[in-house]
Design a protein around this motif. Structure first.
Motif, PDB file in Angstrom:
ATOM      1  N   LEU A 206      -7.786  16.413 124.986  1.00  0.00           N
ATOM      2  CA  LEU A 206      -6.982  16.044 123.828  1.00  0.00           C
ATOM      3  C   LEU A 206      -5.537  15.763 124.240  1.00  0.00           C
ATOM      4  O   LEU A 206      -4.909  14.798 123.765  1.00  0.00           O
ATOM      5  CB  LEU A 206      -7.028  17.148 122.775  1.00  0.00           C
ATOM      6  CG  LEU A 206      -6.170  16.917 121.516  1.00  0.00           C
ATOM      7  CD1 LEU A 206      -6.602  15.643 120.800  1.00  0.00           C
ATOM      8  CD2 LEU A 206      -6.244  18.124 120.588  1.00  0.00           C
TER       9      LEU A 206
ATOM     10  N   GLU B  52      -5.623  12.293 126.022  1.00  0.00           N
ATOM     11  CA  GLU B  52      -5.949  11.168 125.141  1.00  0.00           C
ATOM     12  C   GLU B  52      -4.876  10.961 124.087  1.00  0.00           C
ATOM     13  O   GLU B  52      -4.545   9.812 123.743  1.00  0.00           O
ATOM     14  CB  GLU B  52      -7.316  11.394 124.478  1.00  0.00           C
ATOM     15  CG  GLU B  52      -8.495  11.377 125.438  1.00  0.00           C
ATOM     16  CD  GLU B  52      -8.599  10.078 126.211  1.00  0.00           C
ATOM     17  OE1 GLU B  52      -8.230   9.019 125.668  1.00  0.00           O
ATOM     18  OE2 GLU B  52      -9.026  10.109 127.376  1.00  0.00           O
ATOM     19  N   SER B  53      -4.312  12.038 123.560  1.00  0.00           N
ATOM     20  CA  SER B  53      -3.255  11.863 122.560  1.00  0.00           C
ATOM     21  C   SER B  53      -1.979  11.326 123.207  1.00  0.00           C
ATOM     22  O   SER B  53      -1.235  10.554 122.586  1.00  0.00           O
ATOM     23  CB  SER B  53      -2.973  13.176 121.825  1.00  0.00           C
ATOM     24  OG  SER B  53      -2.507  14.172 122.719  1.00  0.00           O
TER      25      SER B  53
ATOM     26  N   ARG C  43      -9.983   5.407 120.709  1.00  0.00           N
ATOM     27  CA  ARG C  43      -9.237   6.586 121.176  1.00  0.00           C
ATOM     28  C   ARG C  43      -8.718   7.377 119.981  1.00  0.00           C
ATOM     29  O   ARG C  43      -8.682   8.618 120.020  1.00  0.00           O
ATOM     30  CB  ARG C  43      -8.091   6.150 122.090  1.00  0.00           C
ATOM     31  CG  ARG C  43      -7.239   7.306 122.596  1.00  0.00           C
ATOM     32  CD  ARG C  43      -6.260   6.880 123.665  1.00  0.00           C
ATOM     33  NE  ARG C  43      -6.913   6.727 124.947  1.00  0.00           N
ATOM     34  CZ  ARG C  43      -6.874   5.637 125.710  1.00  0.00           C
ATOM     35  NH1 ARG C  43      -6.195   4.583 125.307  1.00  0.00           N
ATOM     36  NH2 ARG C  43      -7.494   5.593 126.867  1.00  0.00           N
TER      37      ARG C  43
ATOM     38  N   GLN D 276     -11.559   9.366 118.702  1.00  0.00           N
ATOM     39  CA  GLN D 276     -11.875  10.450 119.640  1.00  0.00           C
ATOM     40  C   GLN D 276     -10.876  11.600 119.482  1.00  0.00           C
ATOM     41  O   GLN D 276     -11.267  12.777 119.512  1.00  0.00           O
ATOM     42  CB  GLN D 276     -11.849   9.920 121.075  1.00  0.00           C
ATOM     43  CG  GLN D 276     -12.235  10.951 122.127  1.00  0.00           C
ATOM     44  CD  GLN D 276     -12.145  10.396 123.535  1.00  0.00           C
ATOM     45  OE1 GLN D 276     -11.607   9.320 123.759  1.00  0.00           O
ATOM     46  NE2 GLN D 276     -12.677  11.135 124.494  1.00  0.00           N
ATOM     47  N   CYS D 277      -9.601  11.257 119.300  1.00  0.00           N
ATOM     48  CA  CYS D 277      -8.585  12.296 119.120  1.00  0.00           C
ATOM     49  C   CYS D 277      -8.815  13.070 117.822  1.00  0.00           C
ATOM     50  O   CYS D 277      -8.628  14.303 117.781  1.00  0.00           O
ATOM     51  CB  CYS D 277      -7.195  11.676 119.125  1.00  0.00           C
ATOM     52  SG  CYS D 277      -6.632  11.159 120.769  1.00  0.00           S
TER      53      CYS D 277
ATOM     54  N   ALA E 212      -1.192  16.753 118.630  1.00  0.00           N
ATOM     55  CA  ALA E 212      -1.981  15.526 118.667  1.00  0.00           C
ATOM     56  C   ALA E 212      -1.883  14.772 117.349  1.00  0.00           C
ATOM     57  O   ALA E 212      -1.775  13.534 117.326  1.00  0.00           O
ATOM     58  CB  ALA E 212      -3.438  15.852 118.993  1.00  0.00           C
TER      59      ALA E 212
ATOM     60  N   MET F  37      -0.633  10.947 116.743  1.00  0.00           N
ATOM     61  CA  MET F  37      -1.522   9.982 116.098  1.00  0.00           C
ATOM     62  C   MET F  37      -0.842   9.303 114.907  1.00  0.00           C
ATOM     63  O   MET F  37      -1.162   8.163 114.555  1.00  0.00           O
ATOM     64  CB  MET F  37      -2.804  10.676 115.649  1.00  0.00           C
ATOM     65  CG  MET F  37      -3.686  11.133 116.810  1.00  0.00           C
ATOM     66  SD  MET F  37      -4.916  12.355 116.300  1.00  0.00           S
ATOM     67  CE  MET F  37      -5.882  11.387 115.151  1.00  0.00           C
TER      68      MET F  37
END
Length: 950
Positions: free
Chosen positions: A623, A626-627, A643, A646-647, A665, A669
């Protein structure tokens, strides 16, 4: 006369009959024999010497001789040539006139000491001092400053001989010894070397000679007297520094002479005489400066100011074209090259600075007059030489001895570091021959007879250990050159321009653009320092790793990229904890907005590629990565929907395990959703987090949630609610225990609050302006409009958000902030540009100010730069949207742009498919509005580019 040392293996038939020589014995190669051989050589050290060898001389014997007697001339007999040759390929005749005695170039006590190239060289000794003593005739120097009729002995304990000893003999006719100096001369030189400073090697040789003669020749008092003379010299050196300060402060001769008398009480008479000579030369120097620069007040250098290309200087080493042969010329400015510099002011002219001029094969510099020296040349002459360097593809590099990357305290150590630092930056190709010839200006005991072969070997070994493939063909030659070398004037002009405090030199230096791009100041960040961090052990702190990623994104940095790959292989295999520390550094930078887009992308690519291979990443780490990726994408105007999804799934997975990470995260986002103009997409999630107890996400994240909610509301045009959310965020940021962290967050959120206020027609202009000035007073400690503009006009990446906010204010309130507008425009020559948000907006606002000023060509150039940056091939949809709005804005102003910078229906239609939630109707109304006044322009910008999109 020179003494000759015959190495073992030399055929006696090749030695001229009657040659005065010492033949060296050579036993086995065992340690004892080697040590005995070295001791025999050292016993002969001193004076003018020649080492003679032949084809049968053992290599080890040559190596020991060259290192033991570095000042000796080395020659060897070549059977294929039937004669004697120097090691650098010059033929030598043994029965020629004797070679000169070794150069101890410093003048005697009553002559001028060497002057640092950072200031003009003093006039000759005979130049009279200006009148400065009442009651004396004009031009007559004070009595106490006149040269003494005889120079006293440098140490009180050394009796002067009753009569001069025969040439070559010391006191009582004893031999003068291998160094070629009498008893008194050794003592005298000890005082002089110490008084001049930074001659530790020469002093060590004097002490060794004194000890040898005490043992071999029975001169038992000599070491003690040399030591006393050296101590007197060091006292004189320290007092001379104080004297320089007094002269620079404008104290009169009488006051300084009275100080000399008081300060030298209890010391040997040579201390006072040295200080009087120093004062005399300082006055002569001042007179010389005044004569050369009379009438030059307000002089502006004739140089054409350098324009950086993509932030890079044309003289940057790493951006030179490849060559298989290089010449490096080295000079220095200042006088202090040891640990004393650490206690000195960063602006002290005496701090040592090393400079290198790098000339690749194929680049020709016009030879200069051998007598040229920048400190005695006219301002126009130095300008001409510096301009020649700026006009050619040569490299320039330099650093101060107080630089944080430097860990040496001797002049020769700095030479070693400078050469290493320069070659690391050169475009050297793997497995290809590359010859580097280094010419170092002589200093003190280091002269053109000094052998630096061992240092060259050490450097070659260091490079090959670092990168054996890249430096396989590297060959280095180090030579000491004298000041008459035909190219020395070029590097001397660089050193002088950097070190001089004269207004003309400072103006020249500013126009060269060398500071912080080629010549490093200790307090400024510089990519070049990374090269010294490279090593074979792969130990690199997180900050250096990130800077290495940033540097590797630039062209010509293949060595840094190769080192990054090697580091990745090592970390992935053996150091997962290091990988985690690098990820943490990236996350911090994203929070603080302390990054460039290319650098953060390169860092994330590296983290992706070199993630620990022995196990799958846990959801928490995945996380984080990816974040961070999502946040970096959003800064480029991209949104990776997969993505993003997914987050979202990972946030749910780790919510209970690590709520703080999950909350972070979500905050990242939110910016991704904004880039799709879906400002409310994550609002329910943000509000749910705000309903959690503060301890769940943590105080910092809870405050950021309020700030993020404020941004969502501001994007949606709900200004009053947004301002209330920002106020709640500020109240919580003030509760953070780390004041620096709190200040950073408060600064950022206050900027958001001001942008929202400026975009709201309901806000009182006077209230907004007061809040703006309070903000800039907080972050810059300035409240004067012109002062704020002057500071921001030449600022770079670190203050990009502040500069954007200020320019937005100048455009929004042109009358109230007219003084600031005028000051900002006046500094146009200092404007910088950069990559990423908000630089395109900065360029657009500059264009607007220039257009209002009646400078249409300049305005179009800046507007083109803004649009081109936003519409580049790498740009995401939201940046393309911003580019189209700016095209429409330029058209509304009446700018006649090129076809690619004109608004177009086809582009607007394409954007409908890419950004279905964008305000397309608002952009169509803007495109059809025609010419608009300022308030109408601001209203259309607010509708098409809400909140901080403009």
């Amino acid at each position: 006369m020179s003494q000759h040392i015959l190495l073992p293996g030399l055929d006696p038939a090749h030695v001229p009959e009657g040659l005065d020589a010492h033949r060296m014995a050579w036993g086995s190669d065992g340690p004892a024999a080697v040590e005995a051989f070295r001791a025999s050589l050292l016993a002969l050290a001193g004076g003018s010497m020649r080492i003679l060898g032949g084809e049968g001389t053992p290599a080890l014997a040559w190596a020991i001789a060259l290192r033991s007697l570095p000042d000796a001339e080395a020659i060897w007999f070549r059977s294929d040539r039937g004669g004697w040759w120097s090691l650098d390929g010059q033929d030598v005749t043994l029965d020629m006139a004797p070679v000169p005695e070794p150069a101890i170039t410093e003048p005697e006590l009553a002559e001028p000491e060497p002057v640092a190239p950072s200031e003009p060289v003093a006039a000759p000794e005979a130049a009279p001092l200006p009148a400065s003593t009442a009651g004396q005739d004009a031009g007559q120097e004070p009595e106490a400053l006149r040269a003494p009729s005889a120079t006293p002995s440098p140490a009180a304990e050394v009796p002067a001989p009753e009569a001069a000893a025969p040439e070559g003999l010391g006191v009582e006719g004893r031999p003068a010894g291998p160094m070629g100096m009498t008893y008194g001369e050794l003592v005298r030189k000890a005082f002089l070397w110490a008084a001049w400073g930074d001659h530790d090697r020469a002093l060590e040789n004097l002490r060794d000679e004194a000890r040898r003669r005490a043992t071999d020749d029975g001169e038992r008092n000599l070491p003690d007297n040399v030591g006393k003379a050296e101590r007197n010299g060091r006292i004189a050196h320290d007092l001379a520094r104080t004297l320089e300060e007094k002269v620079s402060k404008g104290e009169s001769d009488q006051a300084i002479l009275a100080w000399i008398k008081e300060a030298s009480k209890g010391h040997h008479a040579t201390v006072a005489e040295h200080l009087k000579n120093k004062l005399k030369k300082e006055r002569a120097r001042q007179k010389d400066v005044k004569a050369r620069h009379q009438g030059a007040q307000g002089y502006q250098s004739s140089l054409r100011p350098v324009v950086l290309k993509d932030g890079q200087h044309p003289n940057s080493l790493a951006h030179l074209a490849w060559a298989d042969e290089w010449q490096i010329l080295i000079d220095e400015t200042g006088t202090v090259f040891d640990a004393q510099a650490e206690a000195m002011s960063a602006h002290d002219k005496n701090i040592g600075r090393l400079v290198a001029l790098v000339v690749p094969a194929g680049v020709v510099l016009q030879p200069l007059n051998q007598k040229f020296h920048a400190t005695t040349a006219s301002v126009a002459e130095v300008d001409q030489i510096v301009q020649a360097l700026l006009d050619r593809r040569v490299g320039i590099f330099g650093y101060s001895v107080t630089d944080p990357a430097v860990d040496v305290h001797q002049w020769i150590g700095h030479i070693h570091q400078l050469v290493r630092w320069v070659i690391l930056q050169l475009p050297v190709r793997s497995n290809m021959a590359c010859v580097v010839n280094v010419l170092i200006e002589q200093k003190g005991a280091w002269n053109k007879r000094s052998d630096l072969g061992a240092l060259a070997e050490v450097l070659e070994g260091e490079f090959q250990r670092l990168d054996g493939e890249r430096f396989a063909g590297l060959r280095i030659k180090l030579t000491i050159m004298d000041k008459s070398h035909e190219l020395n004037g070029y590097v001397d002009s660089i050193a002088y321009t950097w070190g001089s405090q004269a207004a003309q030199a400072r103006d020249r230096l500013k126009k060269t653009g060398w500071l912080d791009t080629c010549l490093l100041r200790p307090g400024e960040k510089a990519m070049q320092r990374l090269y010294l961090a490279l090593n074979a052990q792969h130990k690199l702190p997180a900050q250096d790793w990130y800077e290495l990623c940033a540097a590797a994104t630039q062209g010509g940095q293949d060595m840094l990229a190769r080192h990054l790959d090697k580091l990745g292989e090592h970390v992935a295999r053996e150091q997962p904890g290091v990988w985690q520390s690098y990820l943490d550094d990236v996350r911090y930078r994203l929070h603080a907005k302390h990054f460039t887009l290319d650098a953060i992308t390169r860092a994330l690519d590296w983290l992706d590629r070199w993630a620990p291979q022995d196990r799958a990443l846990p959801d928490v780490q995945r996380l984080m990565l990816e974040s961070a990726r999502l946040a970096a994408d959003s800064h480029g105007g991209h949104v990776d929907v997969k993505r993003f999804e997914q987050c979202l799934a990972l946030v749910k997975s780790v919510h209970d395990e690590t709520p703080a990470e999950a909350c972070e995260a979500v905050l990242r986002m939110a910016s991704g959703a904004a880039n799709r103009f879906q400002f409310d997409l994550l609002r329910p999630m943000v509000e749910r987090w705000l309903n959690e107890p503060v301890a769940v996400p943590g105080l910092l994240n809870h405050a950021k949630l309020h700030s993020t909610l404020g941004q969502m509301l501001a994007f949606g045009g709900q200004t009053a609610e947004a301002l209330a959310a920002f106020e709640r965020a500020l109240q919580q940021f003030e509760q953070l225990s780390d004041p620096r962290h709190a200040e950073r967050e408060i600064t950022q959120t206050t900027a958001y609050r001001l942008i929202a206020m400026m975009g709201d027609p309901a806000q009182s202009p006077d209230e907004v302006q007061r809040a703006l000035l309070g903000y800039f007073s907080m972050i810059m400690h300035k409240s004067d409009l012109a002062a704020i503009s002057n500071s921001l006009a030449h600022s770079g990446h670190e203050r990009r958000f502040a500069q954007h906010l200020w320019l937005r204010a100048l455009a929004t309130y042109p009358d109230a902030l007219a003084e600031g507008r005028a000051a900002y425009l006046k500094q146009g020559g200092q404007w910088q540009s950069g990559e990423g948000h908000p630089w395109p907006l900065i360029e657009a606002y500059r264009a607007w100010l220039l257009w209002d000023e009646g400078r249409p060509n300049d305005a179009r150039a800046h507007m083109h730069a803004a649009i081109d940056d936003l519409a580049s091939a790498e740009s995401g949809p939201v940046l393309r949207w911003m580019a189209e709005v700016l095209r429409t804005f330029a058209h509304a102003l009446g700018m006649s742009m090129t076809d690619d910078a004109a608004p177009g229906a086809d582009e607007r239609e394409a954007l409908r498919a890419m950004l279905p939630y964008a305000p397309h109707d608002a952009l169509e109304r803007f495109a059809g509005a025609g010419r608009l006044d300022r308030l109408e322009l601001l209203a259309h910008l607010r509708n098409a580019l809400p909140f901080n999109f403009h």
